[in-house]
Design an enzyme around this catalytic site. Structure first.
Site, PDB file in Angstrom:
ATOM      1  CG  ASP A 197      -2.333   0.571   0.793  1.00 12.20           C
ATOM      2  OD1 ASP A 197      -2.363   1.734   0.356  1.00 12.20           O
ATOM      3  OD2 ASP A 197      -3.349  -0.137   0.897  1.00 12.20           O
ATOM      4  CG  HIS A 267      -4.398   2.056  -2.215  1.00  8.61           C
ATOM      5  ND1 HIS A 267      -4.460   2.602  -0.953  1.00  8.61           N
ATOM      6  CD2 HIS A 267      -5.663   2.137  -2.708  1.00  8.61           C
ATOM      7  CE1 HIS A 267      -5.709   2.992  -0.690  1.00  8.61           C
ATOM      8  NE2 HIS A 267      -6.461   2.730  -1.742  1.00  8.61           N
ATOM      9  CD  GLU A 331      -9.978   4.010  -1.029  1.00  9.54           C
ATOM     10  OE1 GLU A 331     -10.869   4.369  -0.246  1.00  9.54           O
ATOM     11  OE2 GLU A 331      -8.886   3.585  -0.632  1.00  9.54           O
TER      12      GLU A 331
HETATM   13  C1  TNX Z   1     -11.069   1.861   2.525  1.00  8.03           C
HETATM   14  S1  TNX Z   1     -11.733  -0.905   1.387  1.00  8.03           S
HETATM   15  C2  TNX Z   1     -10.016   1.284   1.829  1.00  8.03           C
HETATM   16  C3  TNX Z   1      -8.754   1.008   2.529  1.00  8.03           C
HETATM   17  C4  TNX Z   1      -8.737   1.591   3.901  1.00  8.03           C
HETATM   18  C5  TNX Z   1     -10.052   1.347   4.604  1.00  8.03           C
HETATM   19  C6  TNX Z   1     -10.059   1.843   6.019  1.00  8.03           C
HETATM   20  C7  TNX Z   1     -10.869  -0.341   0.328  1.00  8.03           C
HETATM   21  C8  TNX Z   1     -10.915  -1.067  -0.903  1.00  8.03           C
HETATM   22  N1  TNX Z   1     -10.140   0.776   0.551  1.00  8.03           N
HETATM   23  O1  TNX Z   1      -7.677   1.464   1.756  1.00  8.03           O
HETATM   24  O2  TNX Z   1      -7.706   1.011   4.611  1.00  8.03           O
HETATM   25  O3  TNX Z   1     -11.064   1.964   3.872  1.00  8.03           O
HETATM   26  O4  TNX Z   1     -11.220   1.484   6.722  1.00  8.03           O
END
Ligand code: TNX
Length: 546
Positions: A197, A267, A331
């Site tokens: 990440d 990420h 994301e």
């Molecule tokens: C969302 S779930 C994210 C993570 C974070 C998390 C924290 C997802 C696919 N992405 O990168 O760690 O929320 O709750």
């Protein structure tokens, strides 16, 4: 009712017929609840004592039998020996007999002996887990009486996962093994291991050594929720390939498949810090010290990025024999791609155009995900991706992990994709487990996830047809680690909510929270016996008058 009567009569038996050693009674109603428990009224119980032998005819059965012997030893203080030939009586036979649904088992008990018979080696293992959990957690120094009868059981879902984020905070290889033991106790068969990440790269890749030399270490971490104040303590660590092979084997012995996640194309800041030429701007980048979503992502217009991903995935597939490889896809902001000449050129060369459903940049993301999917497919692997994968169009064989709700799973199943249910409101165990003052904190961006709401959650979307429902292959909980800096804290976040998760994954029985509470209180004695850190105050109290 029938069960209560029988347990009472067993109590009389224990008082009158026992030898010198005191006995406690086993209870087959464990977590997760077996599909059928049928007690033979009037039948004499099987007595597990230091004289009991475990019988295993071949080496696969012997591997399962060794677990049973070890579990009995931990709980009672005596470890039965394992033999190939059954004595006249006083034994537990462990046998994989074939037939039946995958991972299913039957336990039968009578005065002379018990049999744990699995449809496959995993089924036998789950029979052993039930037998183990049927033993009271405080059985030390006691014999154990197993009521005569039969337990017949098989899981509701084939994919029963738990995710562990070792990227935001690093947990030792031994901690990961301890976590795997916890999964086994809950009949969970997939560990989704989040290894990379923005804040850290945790998997050794021999062809790209800087990923761990540079990317596994951040020089400081923000305090709290991006307060602007930093702890100035370097945080890092990674798993060597040798450690990874060892963990994969350790999990496989417990019928758990480890699914690695290499989260891309977003990420990726730890990778960019290691190899800045993989980003659109060329950096410099640091291993991220804050939480959230970084705008700096892999450059999707750069050929060397595709070569990088091939190199990483070649080593990943070498290390992990899993059916699935998780390739992230969540994301990924498109800001850099919009301004990057290489990304613009790639969009033009591929003829990608924005339409009502997706932007050209979202399609570019599908292109890079598609490249990795094809690379993995050539090696016989299927990809899993977060539900954002649907945005630019996911490749046919991709499995969608639906985290922003169940909608992603519904859309995926309707489009013919397999899907896994992980909605954050119910199954993100990085959120606090109670609203009480002093409750250890976790993630903050949604409301606490209480164990009763986990238990009450029905994972199968009822808006799907029976045919579409077949695409819902499983259920998982996620444990992200931004706000969970130590393994012990992580264990606390996992327990006892994993118990409620395991009921969703395994059992198709109608919900009964009070009955679950009773089973959970007994399971908690096993947590105590193993020394697990758990949120005891969230376990529903026994309100029945005795
Ligand atoms: C969302 S779930 C994210 C993570 C974070 C998390 C924290 C997802 C696919 N992405 O990168 O760690 O929320 O709750």
């Amino acid at each position: 009712m029938k069960r209560t009567t029988l347990i009472l009569s067993l109590g009389v038996f224990a008082a009158t017929a026992c030898t010198q050693r005191p006995a406690v009674e086993a209870d087959y109603a464990v977590v997760p609840l077996p599909a059928e428990i049928e007690l033979a009224s009037g039948g004499e119980a099987f007595r597990l004592s230091p004289d009991t032998r475990i019988v295993a005819a071949d080496s696969a059965d012997a591997a399962n039998a060794a677990f049973l012997a070890e579990y009995i030893g931990e709980l009672t203080g005596f470890t039965p020996s394992v033999t190939a030939i059954a004595p006249a009586d006083g034994y537990i036979r462990v046998a994989t007999v074939g037939g039946g649904a995958p991972e299913s088992y039957v336990i039968s008990a009578c005065a002379d002996s018990m049999v744990v018979a699995g449809s496959d080696a995993a089924g036998t293992f789950y029979g052993i887990q039930t037998l183990r959990k049927a033993i009271p957690g405080d059985a030390a120094g006691h014999d154990v009486l197993f009521a005569a009868g039969t337990v017949t059981d098989s899981p509701r879902f084939g994919y029963r996962g738990t995710h562990l984020d070792c990227a935001r905070h690093f947990f030792s290889a031994d901690s990961v093994k301890r976590f795997i033991d916890i999964l086994a106790l809950h009949n969970i068969n997939r560990l989704h291991w989040h290894l990379t990440d923005d804040q850290g790269w945790r998997i050794e890749i021999k062809s790209r050594p800087r990923l761990t030399e540079i990317g596994s270490m951040r020089s400081a971490t923000v305090i709290g929720v991006n307060t602007g104040v930093y702890d100035s303590i370097p945080h890092g660590g990674f798993y060597t390939q040798e450690q990874i092979r060892d963990i994969v084997d350790y999990a496989a012995a417990r019928h758990i498949e480890v699914i690695p996640e290499i989260d891309l194309p977003g990420h990726m800041r730890a990778a960019l810090a290691s190899y800045p030429e993989l980003g659109c701007t060329g950096g410099p980048y640091d291993v991220w010290q804050i939480w959230g979503v970084s705008k700096d992502v892999l450059c999707a217009g750069n050929d060397s990025v595709y070569a990088f991903l091939d190199d990483v995935m070649a080593e990943v597939t070498d290390l992990f024999p899993s059916e699935y490889i998780h390739i992230g896809g969540d994301e990924c902001p498109k800001d850099r791609w919009k301004d990057c000449p290489k990304c613009r050129a790639r969009i033009r060369a591929l003829g990608l155009r924005s339409d009502a459903a997706s932007s050209a940049e979202e399609k570019l993301q599908s292109h890079i995900m598609g490249h990795v999917t094809d690379f993995l497919a050539e090696r016989g692997r299927r990809v899993i991706g977060w539900d954002e994968m649907l945005q630019g169009g996911a490749t046919d064989n991709a499995v969608i992990m639906s985290w922003r709700g169940a909608d992603g799973a519904v859309a995926a199943a309707r489009a013919g994709h397999d899907a896994i249910i992980v909605p954050y409101k119910y199954l993100y165990f990085d959120f606090a487990q109670s609203t009480e003052p002093g409750e250890p904190a976790g993630a903050h961006w949604s409301t606490p996830v209480l164990i009763d709401s986990v238990y009450a959650y029905e994972p199968m979307p009822d808006e799907l047809t029976a045919e579409q429902q077949k695409h819902i292959i499983g259920v998982q909980a996620n444990l992200w680690s931004e706000f969970i800096p130590t393994y012990s804290h992580m264990e606390y976040m996992a327990l006892p909510r994993l118990a409620a998760l395991s009921e969703l994954q395994w059992s198709a029985a109608p919900k009964d929270y009070a009955a679950f509470g009773g089973r959970l209180r007994r399971l908690a004695r096993h947590y105590d016996a193993a020394g697990y850190n758990y949120a005891a105050h969230t376990i529903p109290a026994d309100t029945i008058q005795h």
